[in-house]
Design a protein around this motif. Structure first.
Motif, PDB file in Angstrom:
ATOM      1  N   VAL A  13       0.835  -1.210   0.000  1.00 38.63           N
ATOM      2  CA  VAL A  13       0.000   0.000   0.000  1.00 38.63           C
ATOM      3  C   VAL A  13       0.865   1.253   0.000  1.00 38.63           C
ATOM      4  N   LYS A  14       2.043   1.190   0.616  1.00 35.63           N
ATOM      5  CA  LYS A  14       2.946   2.343   0.566  1.00 35.63           C
ATOM      6  C   LYS A  14       3.341   2.640  -0.880  1.00 35.63           C
ATOM      7  N   PRO A  17      -0.999   2.805  -3.405  1.00 39.55           N
ATOM      8  CA  PRO A  17      -2.102   3.101  -2.467  1.00 39.55           C
ATOM      9  C   PRO A  17      -3.434   2.452  -2.835  1.00 39.55           C
ATOM     10  N   GLN A  18      -3.723   2.336  -4.154  1.00 40.37           N
ATOM     11  CA  GLN A  18      -5.011   1.764  -4.564  1.00 40.37           C
ATOM     12  C   GLN A  18      -5.118   0.270  -4.257  1.00 40.37           C
ATOM     13  N   SER A  20      -5.193  -0.862  -1.506  1.00 40.05           N
ATOM     14  CA  SER A  20      -6.073  -0.953  -0.341  1.00 40.05           C
ATOM     15  C   SER A  20      -7.485  -1.368  -0.745  1.00 40.05           C
ATOM     16  N   ILE A  70       1.907  11.751  -5.784  1.00 41.17           N
ATOM     17  CA  ILE A  70       1.798  11.072  -4.501  1.00 41.17           C
ATOM     18  C   ILE A  70       2.864  11.587  -3.545  1.00 41.17           C
ATOM     19  N   GLN A 216      -7.054   3.794   6.361  1.00 42.61           N
ATOM     20  CA  GLN A 216      -5.990   4.657   5.866  1.00 42.61           C
ATOM     21  C   GLN A 216      -5.310   5.388   7.018  1.00 42.61           C
ATOM     22  N   HIS A 219      -3.129   2.905   8.922  1.00 44.87           N
ATOM     23  CA  HIS A 219      -1.977   2.562   8.085  1.00 44.87           C
ATOM     24  C   HIS A 219      -0.902   3.638   8.172  1.00 44.87           C
TER      25      HIS A 219
END
Length: 229
Positions: A13-14, A17-18, A20, A70, A216, A219
């Motif tokens: 996810v780092k 991100p999507q 997730s 990002i 989020q 995280h």
């Protein structure tokens, strides 16, 4: 790069991100328990490793074809990350928790007789609400000021104090995660019954958004902010 079963959901996810969204669909924890390799989750839950990795890497390939602005939270000053958590996630909770609570109460009062699970949802939601409100206050009043102070005047003593506090916060995150799992189970994945009215459907949709924002939030803290310290 290609993601494998040896990667952890938190690290994926780092980078992407999507991911997730995919993890939520398959109920793969990427926040509280996101630090263990995917292979362990695949084995424990008897999930289709090949299919999920194929879906994940295809989505990542398509995502990489686009331009993305990002923020690399691993590199920004700690104070900027802390302020982002306060201004984005804590601000959202302060506004949404009371408002959504009114709708959870409303659908329980109006539809609880024919839908007895709404009593349990009402109870769990309010426990979650109190937990998140107290948790946010502790972060803003006690822990986050220490982190900002450490950034300006680093010391081993202050760092240890922060680490001890972070350990308590991670424990509270686990409790939060359990509340979210209960609400998802109670609501059948936030799917309202066919005959549900508009308020009923809106409440479930906002609960799903609350889950997403909270994942989020956790995280960013567990897998980035606390790890950096």
């Amino acid at each position: 790069m290609t993601f494998t079963a040896e990667h952890t959901p938190a690290d994926i996810v780092k980078t992407f991100p999507q991911a997730s969204d995919l993890f939520k669909k398959h109920r793969i924890d990427f926040c509280c328990g996101g630090g263990k390799p995917l292979k362990e989750t695949f084995n424990e839950r008897h999930l289709d490793e090949e299919a999920i990795l194929s879906e994940l890497n295809h989505a990542f390939t398509e995502w990489n074809k686009q331009d993305h602005d990002i923020i690399d939270w691993e590199q920004v000053p700690l104070s900027k990350l802390v302020n982002h958590i306060i201004d984005t996630h804590h601000a959202y909770l302060k506004q949404e928790l009371p408002a959504l609570g009114e709708f959870v109460t409303k659908i329980f009062r109006v539809h609880g007789t024919n839908n007895p699970h709404l009593r349990e949802l009402h109870r769990v939601y309010n426990e979650f609400k109190v937990e998140m409100e107290e948790h946010s206050i502790k972060e803003e009043n006690e822990v986050f000021p220490l982190i900002k102070k450490y950034e300006e005047e680093p010391s081993e003593q202050l760092l240890q104090q922060i680490r001890d506090a972070n350990g308590e916060l991670e424990g509270e995150h686990d409790v939060t995660g359990d509340f979210l799992k209960k609400m998802r189970d109670i609501t059948n994945g936030f799917e309202p019954p066919m005959e549900a009215c508009g308020s009923y459907r809106m409440t479930y949709a906002r609960l799903a958004e609350l889950e997403d924002m909270t994942f989020q939030h956790i995280h960013l803290e567990n897998n980035i902010l606390f790890k950096r310290l």
